[in-house]
Scaffold this motif. Structure first.
Motif, PDB file in Angstrom:
ATOM      1  N   ILE A 134      39.696  40.761  47.044  1.00  0.00           N
ATOM      2  CA  ILE A 134      38.335  41.291  46.988  1.00  0.00           C
ATOM      3  C   ILE A 134      38.334  42.691  46.370  1.00  0.00           C
ATOM      4  N   ALA A 135      39.221  43.535  46.833  1.00  0.00           N
ATOM      5  CA  ALA A 135      39.298  44.905  46.299  1.00  0.00           C
ATOM      6  C   ALA A 135      39.643  44.897  44.814  1.00  0.00           C
ATOM      7  N   ASP A 136      40.565  44.011  44.415  1.00  0.00           N
ATOM      8  CA  ASP A 136      40.946  43.924  43.004  1.00  0.00           C
ATOM      9  C   ASP A 136      39.772  43.495  42.133  1.00  0.00           C
ATOM     10  N   PHE A 137      38.997  42.504  42.601  1.00  0.00           N
ATOM     11  CA  PHE A 137      37.876  42.049  41.784  1.00  0.00           C
ATOM     12  C   PHE A 137      36.767  43.104  41.753  1.00  0.00           C
ATOM     13  N   ASP A 138      36.542  43.779  42.871  1.00  0.00           N
ATOM     14  CA  ASP A 138      35.575  44.885  42.866  1.00  0.00           C
ATOM     15  C   ASP A 138      35.981  45.943  41.847  1.00  0.00           C
ATOM     16  N   ALA A 139      37.250  46.298  41.827  1.00  0.00           N
ATOM     17  CA  ALA A 139      37.744  47.307  40.883  1.00  0.00           C
ATOM     18  C   ALA A 139      37.636  46.801  39.446  1.00  0.00           C
TER      19      ALA A 139
ATOM     20  N   ALA B 227      34.535  40.881  33.913  1.00  0.00           N
ATOM     21  CA  ALA B 227      35.606  40.856  34.910  1.00  0.00           C
ATOM     22  C   ALA B 227      36.108  39.438  35.139  1.00  0.00           C
ATOM     23  N   THR B 228      35.200  38.489  35.184  1.00  0.00           N
ATOM     24  CA  THR B 228      35.594  37.086  35.373  1.00  0.00           C
ATOM     25  C   THR B 228      36.511  36.630  34.255  1.00  0.00           C
ATOM     26  N   PHE B 229      36.122  36.878  33.029  1.00  0.00           N
ATOM     27  CA  PHE B 229      36.926  36.407  31.905  1.00  0.00           C
ATOM     28  C   PHE B 229      38.231  37.197  31.774  1.00  0.00           C
ATOM     29  N   GLU B 230      38.211  38.465  32.131  1.00  0.00           N
ATOM     30  CA  GLU B 230      39.470  39.216  32.132  1.00  0.00           C
ATOM     31  C   GLU B 230      40.433  38.627  33.168  1.00  0.00           C
ATOM     32  N   ALA B 231      39.901  38.286  34.336  1.00  0.00           N
ATOM     33  CA  ALA B 231      40.750  37.692  35.380  1.00  0.00           C
ATOM     34  C   ALA B 231      41.324  36.352  34.924  1.00  0.00           C
TER      35      ALA B 231
ATOM     36  N   GLU C 109      41.750  35.341  31.742  1.00  0.00           N
ATOM     37  CA  GLU C 109      42.642  35.536  30.588  1.00  0.00           C
ATOM     38  C   GLU C 109      43.959  36.215  30.951  1.00  0.00           C
ATOM     39  N   THR C 110      43.986  37.019  32.012  1.00  0.00           N
ATOM     40  CA  THR C 110      45.210  37.726  32.383  1.00  0.00           C
ATOM     41  C   THR C 110      46.016  37.012  33.459  1.00  0.00           C
ATOM     42  N   GLY C 111      45.530  35.880  33.920  1.00  0.00           N
ATOM     43  CA  GLY C 111      46.271  35.130  34.923  1.00  0.00           C
ATOM     44  C   GLY C 111      45.998  35.542  36.356  1.00  0.00           C
ATOM     45  N   ARG C 112      45.099  36.474  36.578  1.00  0.00           N
ATOM     46  CA  ARG C 112      44.761  36.860  37.946  1.00  0.00           C
ATOM     47  C   ARG C 112      44.151  35.699  38.714  1.00  0.00           C
ATOM     48  N   LEU C 113      43.603  34.767  37.982  1.00  0.00           N
ATOM     49  CA  LEU C 113      42.970  33.604  38.599  1.00  0.00           C
ATOM     50  C   LEU C 113      43.951  32.847  39.477  1.00  0.00           C
ATOM     51  N   ARG C 114      45.198  32.738  39.048  1.00  0.00           N
ATOM     52  CA  ARG C 114      46.192  32.007  39.836  1.00  0.00           C
ATOM     53  C   ARG C 114      46.318  32.615  41.229  1.00  0.00           C
ATOM     54  N   ARG C 115      46.224  33.926  41.304  1.00  0.00           N
ATOM     55  CA  ARG C 115      46.319  34.602  42.604  1.00  0.00           C
ATOM     56  C   ARG C 115      45.220  34.101  43.534  1.00  0.00           C
ATOM     57  N   TRP C 116      44.010  33.974  43.025  1.00  0.00           N
ATOM     58  CA  TRP C 116      42.899  33.501  43.839  1.00  0.00           C
ATOM     59  C   TRP C 116      43.163  32.098  44.346  1.00  0.00           C
ATOM     60  N   ALA C 117      43.603  31.240  43.464  1.00  0.00           N
ATOM     61  CA  ALA C 117      43.814  29.847  43.837  1.00  0.00           C
ATOM     62  C   ALA C 117      44.854  29.709  44.938  1.00  0.00           C
ATOM     63  N   VAL C 118      45.965  30.396  44.811  1.00  0.00           N
ATOM     64  CA  VAL C 118      47.021  30.232  45.806  1.00  0.00           C
ATOM     65  C   VAL C 118      46.657  30.877  47.135  1.00  0.00           C
TER      66      VAL C 118
ATOM     67  N   PRO D 200      35.752  37.100  54.988  1.00  0.00           N
ATOM     68  CA  PRO D 200      35.560  38.264  54.112  1.00  0.00           C
ATOM     69  C   PRO D 200      35.309  37.869  52.651  1.00  0.00           C
ATOM     70  N   LEU D 201      35.926  36.789  52.217  1.00  0.00           N
ATOM     71  CA  LEU D 201      35.700  36.334  50.850  1.00  0.00           C
ATOM     72  C   LEU D 201      34.284  35.784  50.687  1.00  0.00           C
ATOM     73  N   ARG D 202      33.809  35.055  51.692  1.00  0.00           N
ATOM     74  CA  ARG D 202      32.422  34.560  51.639  1.00  0.00           C
ATOM     75  C   ARG D 202      31.438  35.729  51.613  1.00  0.00           C
ATOM     76  N   GLU D 203      31.716  36.770  52.410  1.00  0.00           N
ATOM     77  CA  GLU D 203      30.844  37.946  52.426  1.00  0.00           C
ATOM     78  C   GLU D 203      30.869  38.663  51.075  1.00  0.00           C
ATOM     79  N   ALA D 204      32.044  38.773  50.483  1.00  0.00           N
ATOM     80  CA  ALA D 204      32.151  39.412  49.164  1.00  0.00           C
ATOM     81  C   ALA D 204      31.406  38.589  48.120  1.00  0.00           C
TER      82      ALA D 204
END
Length: 163
Positions: free
Chosen positions: A57-62, A79-83, A85-94, A107-111
């Motif tokens: 959550i903090a990373d996506f806010d930043a 931010a979505t497309f940067e995440a 394109e840079t592979g940050r998306l995998r972090r979310w999935a796992v 907390p993720l639902r609230e964010a």
């Protein structure tokens, strides 16, 4: 050992071996620390998963903040497309896959609710902005499972054109 290094080790373990492999002992071994060293930062597996979710959550806010676009929705798209394109998306999935307990995802639902509401009143066309944000969630989902079928540059351009 720093907290982020422990979270990195947990995420890497999840990505390589799946949620069933996420134990405190396995994370400590992966990070190269004693279990006591891990327990100093995360006393339970649930605390570790909570830490990973809070960091997401903090990373996506930043990431949104760093975009500097003219509207919140434009920054959200960037931010979505940067995440993606840079592979940050995998972090979310796992990490979200590891939560198991729906309460850990609160907390993720609230964010998510905040990201969907934030700045809508300041947008030139609030319904279009909401549609674009929801479409970004679809981008995350498709990119997680079958990214080869999407021309992300074209989708991004079209979403921005809707604004």
């Amino acid at each position: 050992m720093r907290r982020d290094e422990l979270l990195d080790a947990a995420e890497a373990l999840l990505q390589d071996q799946g949620a069933q492999a996420l134990t405190l002992a396995a994370v400590a071994e992966r990070a190269g620390v004693s279990k006591g060293g891990l327990l100093y930062h995360f006393s339970t597996k649930e605390a570790l998963v909570k830490g990973m979710i809070e960091r997401l959550i903090a990373d996506f806010d930043a990431l949104i903040e760093a975009q500097g676009e003219s509207t919140y929705t434009r920054s959200y798209v960037a931010a979505t497309f940067e995440a993606v394109e840079t592979g940050r998306l995998r972090r979310w999935a796992v990490v979200t896959g590891a939560a198991g307990d729906p309460a850990l995802l609160a907390p993720l639902r609230e964010a998510m609710a905040r990201w969907m509401r934030q700045g809508l009143d300041d947008e030139p066309d609030p319904p279009a902005s909401q549609i674009v944000r929801l479409a970004c969630e679809g981008v995350w989902e498709v990119a997680t499972h079958c990214s080869a079928i999407v021309d992300f540059a074209a989708v991004r351009a079209r979403l921005l054109a809707l604004l």
